[in-house]
Design a protein around this motif. Structure first.
Motif, PDB file in Angstrom:
ATOM      1  N   SER A 136      45.552  26.857  38.444  1.00  8.76           N
ATOM      2  CA  SER A 136      44.093  26.755  38.598  1.00  8.76           C
ATOM      3  C   SER A 136      43.358  27.957  38.039  1.00  8.76           C
ATOM      4  CB  SER A 136      43.721  26.648  40.081  1.00  8.76           C
ATOM      5  OG  SER A 136      44.452  25.648  40.703  1.00  8.76           O
ATOM      6  N   TYR A 137      44.007  29.104  38.023  1.00  7.01           N
ATOM      7  CA  TYR A 137      43.313  30.351  37.701  1.00  7.01           C
ATOM      8  C   TYR A 137      43.595  30.807  36.276  1.00  7.01           C
ATOM      9  CZ  TYR A 137      41.449  35.038  38.755  1.00  7.01           C
ATOM     10  OH  TYR A 137      40.720  36.191  38.777  1.00  7.01           O
ATOM     11  N   GLY A 138      44.834  30.629  35.845  1.00  9.36           N
ATOM     12  CA  GLY A 138      45.231  31.086  34.510  1.00  9.36           C
ATOM     13  C   GLY A 138      46.236  30.128  33.908  1.00  9.36           C
ATOM     14  N   PHE A 151      34.222  44.783  51.594  1.00  9.77           N
ATOM     15  CA  PHE A 151      34.504  43.350  51.705  1.00  9.77           C
ATOM     16  C   PHE A 151      34.024  42.618  50.462  1.00  9.77           C
ATOM     17  CE2 PHE A 151      34.233  45.061  55.967  1.00  9.77           C
ATOM     18  CZ  PHE A 151      35.459  44.655  56.474  1.00  9.77           C
ATOM     19  N   LYS A 152      34.928  41.764  49.963  1.00  8.65           N
ATOM     20  CA  LYS A 152      34.590  40.947  48.798  1.00  8.65           C
ATOM     21  C   LYS A 152      34.490  39.513  49.262  1.00  8.65           C
ATOM     22  CE  LYS A 152      37.423  39.569  44.855  1.00  8.65           C
ATOM     23  NZ  LYS A 152      38.174  40.070  43.688  1.00  8.65           N
ATOM     24  N   LEU A 153      33.399  38.866  48.916  1.00  6.13           N
ATOM     25  CA  LEU A 153      33.173  37.482  49.339  1.00  6.13           C
ATOM     26  C   LEU A 153      33.369  36.561  48.163  1.00  6.13           C
ATOM     27  CD1 LEU A 153      32.005  39.090  51.659  1.00  6.13           C
ATOM     28  CD2 LEU A 153      30.011  37.632  51.633  1.00  6.13           C
ATOM     29  N   LYS A 154      34.119  35.491  48.399  1.00 11.13           N
ATOM     30  CA  LYS A 154      34.360  34.503  47.366  1.00 11.13           C
ATOM     31  C   LYS A 154      33.249  33.469  47.423  1.00 11.13           C
ATOM     32  CE  LYS A 154      38.289  35.698  45.531  1.00 11.13           C
ATOM     33  NZ  LYS A 154      38.389  35.951  44.075  1.00 11.13           N
ATOM     34  N   ILE A 155      32.485  33.336  46.350  1.00 13.08           N
ATOM     35  CA  ILE A 155      31.406  32.344  46.331  1.00 13.08           C
ATOM     36  C   ILE A 155      31.491  31.505  45.055  1.00 13.08           C
ATOM     37  CG2 ILE A 155      29.875  33.704  47.817  1.00 13.08           C
ATOM     38  CD1 ILE A 155      28.347  34.551  45.283  1.00 13.08           C
ATOM     39  N   VAL A 185      30.606  40.450  45.764  1.00 11.27           N
ATOM     40  CA  VAL A 185      30.912  39.018  45.592  1.00 11.27           C
ATOM     41  C   VAL A 185      31.770  38.801  44.342  1.00 11.27           C
ATOM     42  CG1 VAL A 185      28.786  38.231  46.701  1.00 11.27           C
ATOM     43  CG2 VAL A 185      28.824  38.520  44.213  1.00 11.27           C
ATOM     44  N   ASP A 186      32.592  37.752  44.437  1.00 13.22           N
ATOM     45  CA  ASP A 186      33.358  37.286  43.279  1.00 13.22           C
ATOM     46  C   ASP A 186      33.018  35.814  43.096  1.00 13.22           C
ATOM     47  OD1 ASP A 186      35.098  36.736  41.261  1.00 13.22           O
ATOM     48  OD2 ASP A 186      36.916  37.369  42.327  1.00 13.22           O
ATOM     49  N   VAL A 187      32.383  35.507  41.963  1.00  9.65           N
ATOM     50  CA  VAL A 187      31.938  34.133  41.719  1.00  9.65           C
ATOM     51  C   VAL A 187      33.036  33.334  41.000  1.00  9.65           C
ATOM     52  CG1 VAL A 187      29.980  32.750  40.912  1.00  9.65           C
ATOM     53  CG2 VAL A 187      29.619  35.149  41.463  1.00  9.65           C
ATOM     54  N   ASN A 188      34.055  34.005  40.526  1.00  7.48           N
ATOM     55  CA  ASN A 188      35.147  33.341  39.798  1.00  7.48           C
ATOM     56  C   ASN A 188      34.614  32.357  38.748  1.00  7.48           C
ATOM     57  OD1 ASN A 188      37.041  33.744  42.680  1.00  7.48           O
ATOM     58  ND2 ASN A 188      37.854  34.378  40.716  1.00  7.48           N
ATOM     59  N   GLN A 189      33.628  32.792  37.961  1.00  4.48           N
ATOM     60  CA  GLN A 189      33.121  32.072  36.782  1.00  4.48           C
ATOM     61  C   GLN A 189      32.271  30.845  37.112  1.00  4.48           C
ATOM     62  OE1 GLN A 189      35.998  31.622  33.412  1.00  4.48           O
ATOM     63  NE2 GLN A 189      37.578  31.771  34.984  1.00  4.48           N
ATOM     64  N   ILE A 198      29.083  42.629  41.440  1.00  3.15           N
ATOM     65  CA  ILE A 198      29.099  41.191  41.121  1.00  3.15           C
ATOM     66  C   ILE A 198      30.256  40.951  40.162  1.00  3.15           C
ATOM     67  CG2 ILE A 198      27.763  39.234  40.213  1.00  3.15           C
ATOM     68  CD1 ILE A 198      26.206  40.613  42.464  1.00  3.15           C
ATOM     69  N   GLU A 199      31.257  40.188  40.617  1.00  3.14           N
ATOM     70  CA  GLU A 199      32.465  39.988  39.813  1.00  3.14           C
ATOM     71  C   GLU A 199      32.444  38.640  39.103  1.00  3.14           C
ATOM     72  OE1 GLU A 199      35.976  40.891  42.047  1.00  3.14           O
ATOM     73  OE2 GLU A 199      37.318  39.838  40.674  1.00  3.14           O
ATOM     74  N   GLN A 200      32.714  38.686  37.825  1.00  2.00           N
ATOM     75  CA  GLN A 200      32.853  37.513  36.948  1.00  2.00           C
ATOM     76  C   GLN A 200      31.920  36.364  37.347  1.00  2.00           C
ATOM     77  OE1 GLN A 200      35.206  37.842  34.189  1.00  2.00           O
ATOM     78  NE2 GLN A 200      33.769  36.313  33.490  1.00  2.00           N
ATOM     79  N   ALA A 222      34.005  42.695  35.102  1.00  2.00           N
ATOM     80  CA  ALA A 222      34.806  41.733  34.334  1.00  2.00           C
ATOM     81  C   ALA A 222      36.124  41.507  35.041  1.00  2.00           C
ATOM     82  CB  ALA A 222      35.061  42.278  32.931  1.00  2.00           C
ATOM     83  N   ASP A 223      36.479  40.229  35.249  1.00  2.30           N
ATOM     84  CA  ASP A 223      37.804  39.926  35.804  1.00  2.30           C
ATOM     85  C   ASP A 223      38.538  38.935  34.898  1.00  2.30           C
ATOM     86  OD1 ASP A 223      40.053  39.694  37.308  1.00  2.30           O
ATOM     87  OD2 ASP A 223      39.156  38.557  38.945  1.00  2.30           O
ATOM     88  N   GLU A 224      38.251  37.634  35.033  1.00  2.00           N
ATOM     89  CA  GLU A 224      39.009  36.643  34.264  1.00  2.00           C
ATOM     90  C   GLU A 224      38.931  36.858  32.750  1.00  2.00           C
ATOM     91  OE1 GLU A 224      37.437  36.056  37.079  1.00  2.00           O
ATOM     92  OE2 GLU A 224      37.973  34.122  37.986  1.00  2.00           O
ATOM     93  N   VAL A 225      37.834  37.438  32.269  1.00  2.00           N
ATOM     94  CA  VAL A 225      37.676  37.654  30.825  1.00  2.00           C
ATOM     95  C   VAL A 225      38.612  38.756  30.303  1.00  2.00           C
ATOM     96  CG1 VAL A 225      35.752  39.280  31.186  1.00  2.00           C
ATOM     97  CG2 VAL A 225      35.949  38.111  29.004  1.00  2.00           C
ATOM     98  N   VAL A 240      41.055  45.849  36.859  1.00  2.00           N
ATOM     99  CA  VAL A 240      42.340  45.956  36.140  1.00  2.00           C
ATOM    100  C   VAL A 240      43.412  45.289  36.989  1.00  2.00           C
ATOM    101  CG1 VAL A 240      44.007  47.503  35.076  1.00  2.00           C
ATOM    102  CG2 VAL A 240      41.605  48.193  35.228  1.00  2.00           C
ATOM    103  N   LYS A 241      44.124  44.344  36.383  1.00  2.00           N
ATOM    104  CA  LYS A 241      45.238  43.695  37.079  1.00  2.00           C
ATOM    105  C   LYS A 241      46.470  43.870  36.208  1.00  2.00           C
ATOM    106  CE  LYS A 241      42.415  40.259  39.423  1.00  2.00           C
ATOM    107  NZ  LYS A 241      41.999  38.857  39.504  1.00  2.00           N
ATOM    108  N   ILE A 242      47.577  44.251  36.830  1.00  2.00           N
ATOM    109  CA  ILE A 242      48.765  44.541  36.006  1.00  2.00           C
ATOM    110  C   ILE A 242      49.256  43.295  35.282  1.00  2.00           C
ATOM    111  CG2 ILE A 242      49.476  46.613  37.291  1.00  2.00           C
ATOM    112  CD1 ILE A 242      51.618  44.867  38.703  1.00  2.00           C
TER     113      ILE A 242
HETATM  114 MG    MG Z   1      38.113  37.988  40.606  1.00  2.00          MG
END
Ligand code: MG
Ligand code: MUC
Length: 369
Positions: A54-56, A162-166, A193-197, A219-221, A244-247, A268-270
């Motif tokens: 679903s994510y990648g 705290f990060k909220l998923k929206i 917040v993380d909007v996940n695109q 504000i994330e992605q 920037a996250d997913e990009v 940054v994600k390894i």
């Molecule tokens: Mg994210």
């Protein structure tokens, strides 16, 4: 010499459903990689994805089958103490598969750092910190439950970010949810917040304006990863940092985003970076370009989280903290001694290699099949 490489799938239930705009995680699948060397040393690595595909574009099953079929055979027989040529060989012969490459690089560096009897961070330039601030993601989907969960974390002195998923609901409903939580938790607490695109650019302009006015810190992605020009427009328009996250899928994306001023902060994600060395390169580009850094997670278990901690401990500037809470979202740990979370920080392990010991009985009990 690298003698054998083993991959295992472990299915670990989450402590509660973890709702993102793209998937709900009820069970997290860890791909563990074990590299055995002929000097008797072994190293461990891990890959996780979020919600299968679903994510990648990698899934736990694809990571396993691609390592077993294509990546591991390239490494068997190579000199185990020479991690850079081993990774160069993988990068030359294998397209994509960043998560699989990251798991293997983690295991090779773990083994080599154990061989040298130093923490893994010292193979990456050396750590500048021994503890990392850790955010918690509130993603139950329910405002009151999220507030209660945050208050519990504050009381335990485990998290104060705290990060909220929206992004699942209408913009106004999401904004009301976020601002209710921000008001309940007060000014001492950072809410992001993380909007996940999930938003289009017009939604994002409306949503971010309201969140910025309500005191939200990051504000994330917010929009589709493909819309880099839109990310740059949002970053220019708002004072609240756009992350920037997913990009961000490695050093080349980091370079392009930096060139176009398309983000104020990089998550940054390894695994997204394609490995620990490349995650460091992403961070270097950010630092050179004046972009802030945040240590991201793919909801890894203890091994991937420890590996990430060793990398993030080397970042000279980690202005936005990290979200290395993955093991805390899972009902089972696979270490003999769990990672230490204390005073709102994850303690970066100090032992040789990753500095964690695997509990083989626990691994056997969780192993798929
Ligand atoms: Mg994210
Ligand atoms: C993401 O997009 O950041 C990280 C934390 C979390 O709750 O989900 C992940 C993925």
């Amino acid at each position: 010499m690298i003698k054998a490489i083993e991959t295992l799938l472990l299915d670990v239930p989450a402590i509660r459903p973890h709702r993102l705009s793209v998937a709900t995680v009820n069970v997290q699948t860890l791909v563990l990689v074990r590299v055995l060397c002929d000097d008797g040393i072994e190293g461990w690595g891990e890959a996780t994805t979020i919600g299968g595909l679903s994510y990648g574009e990698e899934s736990p099953e694809s990571v396993k089958v691609n390592i077993d079929t294509y990546l591991a055979p390239l490494l068997i027989g190579m000199e185990a103490s020479q991690v850079a040529p081993a990774m160069a060989r993988l990068r030359k012969s294998i397209q994509g598969n960043r998560f699989a490459k990251c798991a293997l690089e983690t295991a090779l560096l773990d083994a080599q750092a154990r061989r040298l009897n130093i923490p893994l961070s010292e193979l990456l330039g050396g750590r500048v910190r021994d503890a990392l601030p850790v955010a918690w993601t509130l993603a139950s989907g329910d405002t009151q439950k999220d507030i209660a969960e945050a208050e519990k974390m504050l009381e335990l002195r485990r998290h104060r970010i705290f990060k909220l998923k929206i992004g699942l609901r209408a913009v106004e409903a999401d904004v009301a949810h976020v601002l209710a939580i921000k008001r309940a938790l007060g000014d001492e607490v950072s809410v992001r917040v993380d909007v996940n695109q999930a938003w289009n650019e017009l939604d994002a302009e409306r949503g971010i304006a309201a969140l910025e006015a309500g005191g939200i810190d990051l504000i994330e992605q917010p929009i589709r990863a493909e819309n880099r020009a839109g990310m740059a427009r949002l970053a220019r328009r708002f004072t609240v940092p756009i992350m920037a996250d997913e990009v961000l899928k490695g050093p080349l994306d980091a370079f392009d985003l930096a060139t176009h001023a398309a983000a104020d902060v990089f998550s940054v994600k390894i695994s997204q970076s394609g490995g620990l060395t490349q995650a460091r390169q992403v961070a270097d580009i950010a630092t050179l370009a004046g972009i802030g850094l945040y240590g991201g997670t793919m909801l890894e278990g203890a091994i991937g989280t420890a590996a990430s901690a060793h990398v993030f401990a080397t970042f000279s500037d980690l202005s936005q903290g990290t979200e290395l809470f993955g093991p805390l979202l899972l009902t089972e740990d696979i270490l003999t001694e769990p990672l230490v979370y204390r005073d709102f920080m994850l303690q970066v392990p100090t032992g040789a290699g990753l500095g964690v010991e695997i509990d083989r009985d626990k691994v056997a009990a969780l192993r798929r099949g």
